[in-house]
Design a protein around this motif. Structure first.
Motif, short mmCIF file in Angstrom:
data_model
loop_
_atom_site.label_atom_id
_atom_site.label_comp_id
_atom_site.label_asym_id
_atom_site.label_seq_id
_atom_site.Cartn_x
_atom_site.Cartn_y
_atom_site.Cartn_z
N UNK A 51 -8.94 -56.88 -12.47
CA UNK A 51 -9.57 -57.13 -13.18
C UNK A 51 -10.80 -57.88 -14.17
N UNK A 52 -11.88 -57.61 -14.22
CA UNK A 52 -12.37 -58.73 -15.06
C UNK A 52 -12.36 -58.97 -16.29
N UNK A 53 -11.08 -58.06 -16.65
CA UNK A 53 -10.43 -57.98 -18.27
C UNK A 53 -9.85 -59.72 -18.75
N UNK A 54 -10.11 -60.11 -20.12
CA UNK A 54 -9.69 -60.74 -20.34
C UNK A 54 -8.53 -61.54 -20.00
N UNK A 55 -7.48 -62.15 -19.56
CA UNK A 55 -6.26 -62.21 -19.56
C UNK A 55 -5.88 -61.81 -17.78
N UNK A 56 -6.99 -61.63 -16.97
CA UNK A 56 -6.89 -61.34 -15.14
C UNK A 56 -7.65 -61.74 -14.53
N UNK A 57 -7.14 -61.71 -13.41
CA UNK A 57 -8.48 -62.62 -12.70
C UNK A 57 -8.59 -61.39 -11.11
N UNK A 58 -9.99 -61.41 -11.06
CA UNK A 58 -10.15 -60.30 -10.24
C UNK A 58 -10.45 -61.14 -8.52
N UNK A 59 -9.60 -60.73 -7.63
CA UNK A 59 -9.27 -61.64 -6.31
C UNK A 59 -9.72 -60.55 -5.37
N UNK A 60 -11.13 -61.32 -4.10
CA UNK A 60 -11.27 -60.65 -3.65
C UNK A 60 -11.12 -61.73 -1.80
N UNK A 61 -10.80 -60.83 -0.89
CA UNK A 61 -10.66 -61.67 0.41
C UNK A 61 -10.86 -61.09 1.13
N UNK A 62 -11.89 -61.90 2.29
CA UNK A 62 -12.54 -61.32 2.71
C UNK A 62 -12.53 -61.88 4.64
N UNK B 174 -9.30 -66.97 5.76
CA UNK B 174 -9.90 -66.05 4.96
C UNK B 174 -11.13 -67.07 4.28
N UNK B 175 -11.45 -66.08 3.58
CA UNK B 175 -12.62 -66.80 2.34
C UNK B 175 -12.03 -65.49 0.94
N UNK B 176 -11.79 -66.44 -0.09
CA UNK B 176 -11.19 -65.98 -1.76
C UNK B 176 -12.41 -66.15 -2.47
N UNK B 177 -12.66 -65.11 -3.03
CA UNK B 177 -13.68 -65.42 -3.93
C UNK B 177 -12.63 -65.00 -5.31
N UNK B 178 -12.48 -65.90 -6.27
CA UNK B 178 -11.46 -65.74 -7.47
C UNK B 178 -12.42 -65.00 -8.80
N UNK B 179 -12.54 -64.12 -9.32
CA UNK B 179 -12.65 -64.18 -10.93
C UNK B 179 -12.08 -64.25 -12.29
N UNK B 180 -12.16 -65.78 -12.59
CA UNK B 180 -10.50 -65.75 -13.31
C UNK B 180 -11.13 -65.45 -14.94
N UNK B 181 -10.42 -64.62 -15.56
CA UNK B 181 -10.67 -64.50 -17.42
C UNK B 181 -9.23 -64.74 -17.34
N UNK B 182 -9.03 -66.23 -17.64
CA UNK B 182 -7.90 -66.97 -18.66
C UNK B 182 -6.08 -66.54 -17.42
N UNK B 183 -6.08 -65.85 -16.42
CA UNK B 183 -5.26 -65.21 -16.53
C UNK B 183 -4.19 -66.67 -16.10
N UNK B 184 -2.90 -65.88 -16.39
CA UNK B 184 -1.61 -66.42 -16.34
C UNK B 184 -0.96 -67.17 -14.43
N UNK B 185 -0.28 -67.87 -14.66
CA UNK B 185 -0.30 -68.16 -12.90
C UNK B 185 0.54 -67.30 -12.63
N UNK B 186 1.73 -66.44 -13.27
CA UNK B 186 2.28 -65.32 -13.04
C UNK B 186 1.43 -63.89 -12.40
N UNK B 187 0.37 -63.86 -12.87
CA UNK B 187 -0.76 -62.82 -13.04
C UNK B 187 -1.62 -63.06 -11.16
N UNK B 188 -1.89 -64.98 -11.44
CA UNK B 188 -2.84 -64.38 -10.59
C UNK B 188 -1.83 -64.88 -9.00
N UNK B 189 -0.81 -65.36 -8.79
CA UNK B 189 -0.26 -64.86 -7.66
C UNK B 189 0.61 -63.27 -7.59
#
Length: 93
Positions: A10-21, A60-75
């Motif tokens: 999601x685009x919520x604070x502390x999260x990350x939105x990942x798109x893989x194409x 792949x093409x990865x688009x990441x929109x990060x809002x301060x996510x921790x490593x565990x959340x990113x993974x």
């Protein structure tokens, strides 16, 4: 491995939105938009790359929109997006 468009997060604070194409070229392309890119951008890209390599996603093409996510959340978000993009279930043997 066939890749289709997939999202996780999601685009919520502390999260990350990942798109893989799918990618027309070989290798991973990572486009990062992050509120903390100045401090942690290279670490975030490295973590995304490492996670995808472990899952066998090489092209792949990865688009990441990060809002301060921790490593565990990113993974977790990258893994979920990769599972959706490939159809490969990493939680089953």
């Amino acid at each position: 491995m066939e890749i289709k468009n997939a999202f996780a997060g999601t685009l919520e604070s502390g999260d990350i939105l990942i798109q893989i194409s799918p990618s027309e070229s070989t290798g991973l392309t990572i486009d990062l938009d992050s509120t903390v890119a100045f401090q942690f951008g290279e670490q975030i890209k490295s973590l995304i790359n490492e996670t995808l390599q472990e899952l066998g996603v090489d092209n792949a093409v990865v688009t990441a929109k990060d809002k301060g996510a921790l490593d565990c959340t990113i993974r977790a978000r990258v893994t979920a997006a990769a599972v959706r993009a490939t159809g490969k279930d990493v939680w089953k043997d």
